[in-house]
Design an enzyme around this catalytic site. Structure first.
Site, PDB file in Angstrom:
ATOM      1  N   ASP A  25      -5.901  23.075  45.228  1.00 39.48           N
ATOM      2  CA  ASP A  25      -6.272  24.026  46.180  1.00 39.48           C
ATOM      3  C   ASP A  25      -6.039  25.308  45.220  1.00 39.48           C
ATOM      4  O   ASP A  25      -7.112  26.379  45.356  1.00 39.48           O
ATOM      5  CB  ASP A  25      -5.504  23.940  47.286  1.00 39.48           C
ATOM      6  CG  ASP A  25      -5.520  22.847  48.313  1.00 39.48           C
ATOM      7  OD1 ASP A  25      -6.709  22.659  48.564  1.00 39.48           O
ATOM      8  OD2 ASP A  25      -4.722  22.505  49.088  1.00 39.48           O
ATOM      9  N   GLY A  54       3.619  23.331  44.908  1.00 36.79           N
ATOM     10  CA  GLY A  54       4.994  22.358  44.743  1.00 36.79           C
ATOM     11  C   GLY A  54       5.356  22.470  43.305  1.00 36.79           C
ATOM     12  O   GLY A  54       4.484  22.300  42.091  1.00 36.79           O
ATOM     13  N   ASP A 112       1.344  14.861  42.019  1.00 40.18           N
ATOM     14  CA  ASP A 112       0.821  13.980  42.814  1.00 40.18           C
ATOM     15  C   ASP A 112      -0.229  13.247  42.219  1.00 40.18           C
ATOM     16  O   ASP A 112      -0.786  12.173  42.479  1.00 40.18           O
ATOM     17  CB  ASP A 112       0.122  14.822  43.963  1.00 40.18           C
ATOM     18  CG  ASP A 112       0.917  15.291  44.973  1.00 40.18           C
ATOM     19  OD1 ASP A 112       2.097  15.050  44.939  1.00 40.18           O
ATOM     20  OD2 ASP A 112       0.396  16.106  45.882  1.00 40.18           O
ATOM     21  N   ARG A 172       3.140  29.103  48.182  1.00 41.07           N
ATOM     22  CA  ARG A 172       1.944  28.548  48.576  1.00 41.07           C
ATOM     23  C   ARG A 172       1.055  29.517  49.196  1.00 41.07           C
ATOM     24  O   ARG A 172       0.529  29.041  50.045  1.00 41.07           O
ATOM     25  CB  ARG A 172       2.274  27.498  49.534  1.00 41.07           C
ATOM     26  CG  ARG A 172       3.171  26.461  49.067  1.00 41.07           C
ATOM     27  CD  ARG A 172       2.897  25.136  49.811  1.00 41.07           C
ATOM     28  NE  ARG A 172       3.526  23.866  49.335  1.00 41.07           N
ATOM     29  CZ  ARG A 172       2.979  23.003  48.435  1.00 41.07           C
ATOM     30  NH1 ARG A 172       1.933  23.104  47.866  1.00 41.07           N
ATOM     31  NH2 ARG A 172       3.757  21.829  47.919  1.00 41.07           N
ATOM     32  N   LYS A 194      -1.849  21.312  37.594  1.00 34.61           N
ATOM     33  CA  LYS A 194      -0.296  20.799  37.899  1.00 34.61           C
ATOM     34  C   LYS A 194      -0.339  20.179  39.018  1.00 34.61           C
ATOM     35  O   LYS A 194      -1.122  20.417  40.155  1.00 34.61           O
ATOM     36  CB  LYS A 194       0.596  22.076  38.137  1.00 34.61           C
ATOM     37  CG  LYS A 194       1.916  22.002  38.676  1.00 34.61           C
ATOM     38  CD  LYS A 194       2.200  22.737  39.910  1.00 34.61           C
ATOM     39  CE  LYS A 194       1.363  22.480  41.116  1.00 34.61           C
ATOM     40  NZ  LYS A 194       1.924  22.871  42.405  1.00 34.61           N
ATOM     41  N   THR A 195       0.419  19.060  39.232  1.00 37.86           N
ATOM     42  CA  THR A 195       1.007  18.551  40.341  1.00 37.86           C
ATOM     43  C   THR A 195       1.637  16.994  40.118  1.00 37.86           C
ATOM     44  O   THR A 195       0.895  16.481  39.517  1.00 37.86           O
ATOM     45  CB  THR A 195      -0.242  18.227  41.618  1.00 37.86           C
ATOM     46  OG1 THR A 195       0.448  17.595  42.598  1.00 37.86           O
ATOM     47  CG2 THR A 195      -1.455  17.544  41.123  1.00 37.86           C
TER      48      THR A 195
HETATM   49  P1  FBP Z   1       1.201  20.501  45.119  1.00 36.30           P
HETATM   50  O1  FBP Z   1       0.104  19.635  45.698  1.00 36.30           O
HETATM   51  O2  FBP Z   1       1.225  21.982  45.304  1.00 36.30           O
HETATM   52  O3  FBP Z   1       1.678  20.188  43.541  1.00 36.30           O
HETATM   53  O4  FBP Z   1       2.563  19.741  45.855  1.00 36.30           O
HETATM   54  C1  FBP Z   1       2.878  18.441  45.759  1.00 36.30           C
HETATM   55  C2  FBP Z   1       4.189  18.133  46.851  1.00 36.30           C
HETATM   56  O5  FBP Z   1       5.113  17.623  46.181  1.00 36.30           O
HETATM   57  C3  FBP Z   1       3.516  16.974  47.532  1.00 36.30           C
HETATM   58  O6  FBP Z   1       3.608  15.745  47.095  1.00 36.30           O
HETATM   59  C4  FBP Z   1       4.320  17.166  48.880  1.00 36.30           C
HETATM   60  O7  FBP Z   1       3.663  16.609  49.975  1.00 36.30           O
HETATM   61  C5  FBP Z   1       4.368  18.546  49.004  1.00 36.30           C
HETATM   62  O8  FBP Z   1       4.364  19.144  47.703  1.00 36.30           O
HETATM   63  C6  FBP Z   1       5.736  19.183  49.696  1.00 36.30           C
HETATM   64  O9  FBP Z   1       5.444  20.472  49.964  1.00 36.30           O
HETATM   65  P2  FBP Z   1       6.654  21.360  49.828  1.00 36.30           P
HETATM   66  O10 FBP Z   1       7.110  21.661  48.644  1.00 36.30           O
HETATM   67  O11 FBP Z   1       5.847  22.687  50.503  1.00 36.30           O
HETATM   68  O12 FBP Z   1       7.608  20.857  50.931  1.00 36.30           O
END
Ligand code: FBP
Length: 549
Positions: free
Chosen positions: A173, A78, A202, A142, A199-200
C-alpha cells in the site's frame, strides 16, 4: 543509552554490499515495462511514470564527483526487522555521493511528512541504530498519502529543506502511494524524485522482479524458534494442543515458511482454503480428524499453525467482507453515528440475504471485528480476530460429538498463542541486515541516476550477498486495478501463496506424515556470529522458489 552485550557486539557488524555497489556505478536500461494487468487503465493514470525501463547497476569507470543531495526518508506501516539498516545504507550512500549531502527523517510515518515533523539524521545519531531492529529511529505510522492537498503540503517542507528525493520504506500500500506521489511530482515538475523500498514481514510484496520484502527472513526465524520451543514442550508433556496464530495479514507466507522450518502437525494455508471453497466447518472437521487419528496412536498433543488472515479467505466470509466494505464505505457517517448496540442490527438489515446469514452465523466478536476498525488502507484488522480461539473451541465441540459417536477416544486440551509483534522488531538476521543495507544504499544510486517512481531492487538473494544484483524496478510495473473503499484503484498486486509454487508443494508432499507422526524440527534462535551454514541461510521459501530457476 544503556546497551546489551549483543547490541554492542552487533553494532560492529559491517553489512556486506553487493560487489557492484562498492564502486562507481552506471544504470543500464532494460526493456520498457508494462503493468502486470489492466495496462490501459494504469497507463492512463500514470502518464509520466508508466512504461519506464527496468534498471540494473553495473560497474563504471566514471568517478566524477557529484553535487550534494538532500534526501528525506519515511518509514511507513508495520515494523519489520532491518528498517534501520535501510536508513543506514541510504545515509552512507548519499554521503558517498557527496559528504555534504543531508538526510532528513520524517517522524511517525507519512503523517510526519504532511505535518512537517522531521529531524536531520546525522552520523553519530545513526551510529546507535546500525544493525538494530525496530523503527524507533524516526517512528512509523499508517497515514495514507493519497490526496493532492497532502502532496502539496509535503512539497512545502521538501522545498524548505531543499530535499530532492524522498525514499518511502513500506509495504504494497505504501509503495502504491509512493508511485502516485512520484507521478504527481513529475506531472507538476516539482523536481523531487520518489523511490520505494520493499518492506513487510508478511512476505506478500514480491513478484518476478522483487524476490522478497525485507523483514520476512528475521520475523519467520523468530516465530520458528518459538514454535520449535513450544513443540519441544508439547512433545515433553504430551498433553496439549497448541493453536498458534501467525501474523501475515492476508497471505499465508509466514505460516507456510514456519511450517517448512518446524514441521508442525497441522498448518492451514488460507489460499488453499479459498481454492478448495472450504467452509469453516470443513476446516474444523479437518483438524478434528487429525486430532482423532493421533489419539488412535496414543498421541493427545500437537501443534496447529493458523495464518491470521484465514477468516478472510473462507469464500463465504470473503463475499461477506466485500459487501461490508462497500456498505460501510457508502454509509460511513450514518454507521458511525449509531450506538454500538445498534450497529449489528443495521448491518443485518442492509446486507444481502446470503451475507446476512453468514454474518449471523459467526461468533459476535468476530462478526463485529469484520465490520469495524478498517486500517487507513481499508484492510480488515485481522490481527485483532482471535481465530486460534475460534478454531480450538469449534474443534472441541466437534470432538465431543465424535466422542459421543464413538469416533474419538482421546483427550483434547488446547492452549493459544499469537505470534506477530514479537518478531517485527527483532535484530535483523545477517540476511536482513545485509539485504536492508543494500536496499538503502541502492536507493541512493537510484537517486544519483535521477529516476523517479522506482523501487529499490536487490536480487539473486540465495547467493552470497556480494553476488547480489542491484537495480530499480518501475513501481507501475507491479500494479493492477482492485476494488478499495467501494472504488476501483490502481494498487501493487499482493503476492499470495501460490499453490503450484515450490514452497507449498514441498509442504503438501510432507504434511500427512507430519500430521500422523511427530516430526518436529527445533530451529533454535537466530545466530548472528558463527559459521555461514548456521548464520546466513535465507528462508526456505526463497530457497525453494529459486530451485529450478
Ligand atoms: P505492513 O503490511 O504494514 O508491513 O504490516 C504488517 C503487519 O504486521 C501485519 O502482519 C499485521 O496484520 C499488521 O501489520 C498489524 O497492524 P498494526 O501494526 O497496525 O497492529
Amino acid at each position: 543509552m544503556k546497551k546489551s552485550a549483543l547490541q554492542k557486539a552487533r553494532a560492529a557488524y559491517q553489512p556486506k554490499l553487493p560487489i557492484v555497489l562498492t564502486g562507481a556505478v552506471k544504470a543500464v536500461e532494460g526493456h520498457a515495462t508494462n503493468s502486470v494487468a489492466d495496462q490501459e487503465e494504469i497507463k492512463k493514470l500514470f502518464p509520466n511514470t508508466y512504461g519506464l525501463p527496468e534498471l540494473r547497476f553495473e560497474k563504471s569507470t566514471n568517478t566524477q564527483p557529484s553535487k550534494p543531495v538532500n534526501v528525506g526518508v519515511i518509514l511507513s506501516g508495520g515494523q519489520a526487522p532491518g528498517g534501520h539498516n535501510v536508513i543506514c545504507g541510504l545515509f552512507d550512500g548519499i554521503k558517498k555521493i557527496h559528504r555534504d549531502s543531508r538526510l532528513y527523517g520524517f517522524l511517525m510515518g507519512p503523517g510526519g511528512f504532511v505535518d512537517h515533523n522531521y529531524m536531520e539524521l546525522t552520523a553519530p545519531f545513526i551510529a546507535d541504530y546500525r544493525n538494530t531492529g525496530g523503527f524507533d529511529i524516526i517512528g512509523s505510522g499508517r497515514t495514507k498519502l493519497e490526496t493532492k492537498e497532502q502532496f502539496d503540503k509535503g512539497l512545502e517542507i521538501l522545498k524548505e529543506l531543499n530535499i530532492k528525493a524522498l525514499v518511502i520504506i513500506g509495504g504494497d500500500d505504501s509503495n502504491t502511494n509512493a508511485a502516485v506521489l512520484a507521478e504527481y511530482y513529475k506531472s507538476i515538475n516539482a523536481g523531487v524524485q520518489v523511490i520505494g523500498c520493499p518492506k513487510t514481514i508478511d512476505g506478500d510484496l514480491k513478484n518476478d522482479v522483487i524476490e522478497t520484502s525485507f523483514g520476512f527472513d528475521t520475523a519467520t526465524k523468530v516465530y520458528s524458534e518459538v514454535i520449535g520451543n513450544i513443540q519441544r514442550d508439547c512433545n515433553s508433556a504430551k498433553k496439549y494442543y497448541h493453536f498458534i496464530k501467525l501474523m501475515g495479514r492476508s497471505a499465508s507466507h509466514i505460516a507456510l515458511e514456519c511450517a517448512l522450518q518446524t514441521q508442525p502437525n497441522i498448518c492451514i494455508i488460507s489460499e488453499e482454503v479459498e481454492a478448495n471453497d472450504m467452509t469453516l466447518a470443513q476446516i474444523v472437521d479437518q483438524i478434528a480428524g487429525v486430532v482423532a487419528a493421533r489419539a488412535e496412536k496414543g498421541m493427545n498433543f500437537g501443534t496447529v499453525l493458523i495464518p491470521e488472515g484465514l477468516i478472510e479467505f473462507i469464500p463465504a466470509v470473503k463475499r461477506l467482507i466485500a459487501e461490508l466494505n462497500d456498505l460501510l464505505a457508502k454509509n460511513e457517517a450514518e454507521f458511525a453515528a449509531l450506538a454500538p448496540a445498534d450497529q449489528r442490527g443495521y448491518i443485518l438489515a442492509h446486507l444481502s440475504k446470503e451475507n446476512a446469514a453468514v454474518y449471523e452465523s459467526l461468533p459476535e466478536g468476530v462478526a463485529r471485528q469484520l465490520s469495524l476498525d478498517r486500517d487507513p488502507h481499508g484492510n480488515v484488522q485481522v490481527s485483532l480476530i482471535e481465530t486460534e480461539k475460534l478454531l480450538s473451541e469449534m474443534v472441541a465441540k466437534r470432538l465431543d460429538e465424535m466422542k459421543a459417536a464413538g469416533q474419538f477416544k482421546g483427550t483434547f486440551k488446547s492452549l493459544h498463542h499469537f505470534f506477530g509483534y514479537e518478531g517485527r522488531c527483532a535484530d535483523p538476521s545477517n540476511f536482513d541486515a545485509d539485504y536492508c543495507y543494500a536496499l538503502g544504499f541502492n536507493a541512493s544510486c537510484l537517486i544519483r541516476a535521477g529516476v523517479t517512481g522506482y523501487m529499490s531492487s536487490v536480487r539473486n538473494l540465495t547467493k552470497p550477498s556480494v553476488q547480489w544484483i542491484a537495480g530499480g524496478i518501475p513501481v507501475t510495473m507491479m500494479m493492477n486495478m482492485e476494488r478499495r473503499h467501494g472504488e476501483m484503484k490502481p494498487v501493487i498486486q499482493k503476492a499470495l501463496v501460490r499453490l503450484d509454487g515450490a514452497p507449498f508443494q514441498k509442504f503438501a508432499a510432507k504434511r500427512d506424515e507430519w500430521a500422523l507422526n511427530t516430526c518436529y524440527v527445533y530451529p533454535g534462535p537466530i545466530q548472528y556470529f558463527g559459521p555461514a551454514e548456521v548464520c546466513d541461510q535465507p528462508t526456505m521459501t526463497l530457497k525453494y522458489e529459486h530451485q529450478g530457476k
